[in-house]
Design an enzyme around this catalytic site. Structure first.
Site, PDB file in Angstrom:
ATOM      1  N   HIS A 212     -20.114  -9.889  18.107  1.00 14.19           N
ATOM      2  CA  HIS A 212     -19.826 -11.278  18.471  1.00 14.19           C
ATOM      3  C   HIS A 212     -19.354 -11.404  19.918  1.00 14.19           C
ATOM      4  O   HIS A 212     -19.213 -12.521  20.430  1.00 14.19           O
ATOM      5  CB  HIS A 212     -18.749 -11.864  17.557  1.00 14.19           C
ATOM      6  CG  HIS A 212     -19.272 -12.409  16.258  1.00 14.19           C
ATOM      7  ND1 HIS A 212     -19.697 -11.595  15.224  1.00 14.19           N
ATOM      8  CD2 HIS A 212     -19.440 -13.685  15.825  1.00 14.19           C
ATOM      9  CE1 HIS A 212     -20.090 -12.347  14.205  1.00 14.19           C
ATOM     10  NE2 HIS A 212     -19.958 -13.615  14.542  1.00 14.19           N
TER      11      HIS A 212
ATOM     12  N   GLU B  42      -5.649  -1.835 -10.076  1.00 11.40           N
ATOM     13  CA  GLU B  42      -5.234  -2.384  -8.776  1.00 11.40           C
ATOM     14  C   GLU B  42      -6.158  -1.880  -7.678  1.00 11.40           C
ATOM     15  O   GLU B  42      -6.590  -2.641  -6.805  1.00 11.40           O
ATOM     16  CB  GLU B  42      -3.796  -1.988  -8.466  1.00 11.40           C
ATOM     17  CG  GLU B  42      -3.331  -2.463  -7.089  1.00 11.40           C
ATOM     18  CD  GLU B  42      -1.877  -2.110  -6.795  1.00 11.40           C
ATOM     19  OE1 GLU B  42      -1.417  -2.423  -5.679  1.00 11.40           O
ATOM     20  OE2 GLU B  42      -1.206  -1.519  -7.669  1.00 11.40           O
TER      21      GLU B  42
END
Length: 380
Positions: free
Chosen positions: A339, A243
């Site tokens: 950004h 996992e």
């Protein structure tokens, strides 16, 4: 650096996954996010495409390919597509091993065919309101009533909690023994006393249904005990390494994709009359992230190779998990910053990646728990 992990078969499978994502996922994903849940039709489509039960034996309808690298390909492509809502990795790589390695022959014939077709969606219920990473704190209990277990308790933050047809529940089957008094009980949809709470409102991964589960005097047949009685802790420790590797794979894939998007953006975006990429600070930021991603990629790929060969231990899986997910978090933050204001707009992939990825350092064992596991191995 050229990756050495995959064969031509893996890359052919990658093409199949990309086609599936383009056809069956991308056109519907925005609606799934608004709905807060993925359509069951998408699970059935994944089953038809052979994306479910890759490691399940062919006699039960699976792919018969016990090679973790196919799961890695799935995780990488779903991550790049921003499609965490369709939790195929959870189904295949997290829950699948419990069913394939612990189920009896009768249980396999009952559960695995639907697991592979997508008709039976799965979840695993460990976390409780008062017990997260600490399994010894689990209070959900199951009392032996002769021909059945009487299950009572609650779970929270359960991925696939609304859709799941089959839930592996970690419950205390003896009042003594701490973590050693836990067992795995499989609860099926429609069982009396099994109730689902609300679909939890998260800051990210909006299409992935995450729910509270409640068990009120649920009669679980003795035939639904998965694995050894009082043996859940050992079973969980065995399967948690995979996992955590699945989460680590998603972490580095997300970081690399964000770096690609941001590198393209700074080449095109202009400030002060020239592209951002011509500013030294921007170049340094990109250089640092590229180096961190390259180093992390080498380590994660090595861990994947070791796990595929059956040689990965829990300590190195923990190292991969905390390092790759913390890198993902840092890269997401830095790429959003580069950004500017556009990075804060939901229509930009970097904004969605920022919120979707924040859970990565928490589920599957927090960063702090990973460090504790590593520290104990070195200092005990």
């Amino acid at each position: 650096m050229k990756r050495q992990l995959f064969t031509a078969d893996h890359e052919a499978f990658r093409g199949t996954v990309r086609t599936f994502l383009a056809k069956e996922v991308a056109p519907h994903y925005a609606q799934w996010e608004l709905d807060g849940i993925v359509s069951r039709d998408a699970w059935l489509a994944a089953g038809r495409q052979g994306l479910l039960g890759l490691a399940v034996a062919e006699e039960y309808g699976g792919g018969g390919e016990d090679d973790f690298r196919y799961g890695v390909v799935l995780t990488e492509e779903f991550t790049r597509a921003g499609a965490a809502g369709l939790a195929v990795g959870l189904h295949n790589d997290v829950i699948g091993p419990y069913l394939t390695s612990l189920a009896t022959e009768e249980q396999k014939r009952r559960w695995l065919p639907g697991f592979c077709t997508g008709e039976t969606i799965t979840a695993i219920a460990m976390t409780e309101p008062e017990a997260g990473s600490d399994l010894q704190g689990i209070r959900t209990s199951a009392e032996d009533r002769g021909d059945h277990w009487l299950l009572n308790g609650s779970k929270t933050f359960i991925s696939n909690g609304i859709l799941a047809d089959l839930v592996i529940v970690v419950a205390r089957t003896t009042p003594e023994g701490g973590a050693k008094g836990l067992s795995l009980l499989v609860v099926e949809r429609g069982t009396a006393g099994f109730e689902r709470g609300r679909n939890l409102d998260k800051i990210g991964q909006k299409a992935q249904d995450t729910a509270e589960l409640f068990f009120h005097d649920v009669r679980v047949p003795k035939d639904n005990l998965l694995g050894d009685l009082h043996g859940a802790f050992g079973h969980l420790m065995t399967n948690l390494a995979q996992e955590r590797m699945n989460i680590a794979v998603a972490g580095i894939a997300a970081a690399e994709h964000l770096l690609e998007l941001t590198t393209a953006y700074v080449k095109e975006r202009e400030a002060f009359g020239r592209p951002l990429a011509r500013l030294q600070h921007i170049r340094f930021e990109i250089a640092e992230m590229a180096t961190e991603c390259a180093v992390t990629r080498a380590f994660v790929d090595r861990c994947v190779a070791d796990h595929t060969a059956g040689e990965l231990d829990a300590v190195h899986a923990s190292m991969a998990k905390w390092w790759a997910t913390e890198l993902q978090k840092r890269v997401a933050d830095r790429c959003l910053q580069l950004h500017g204001g556009y990075g804060y707009m939901s229509e930009y992939r970097v904004a969605k990646a920022f919120t979707d990825g924040r859970i990565q350092t928490i589920y599957g064992g927090t960063t702090e728990i990973m460090k504790e596991i590593i520290g104990r191995s070195l200092l005990s």
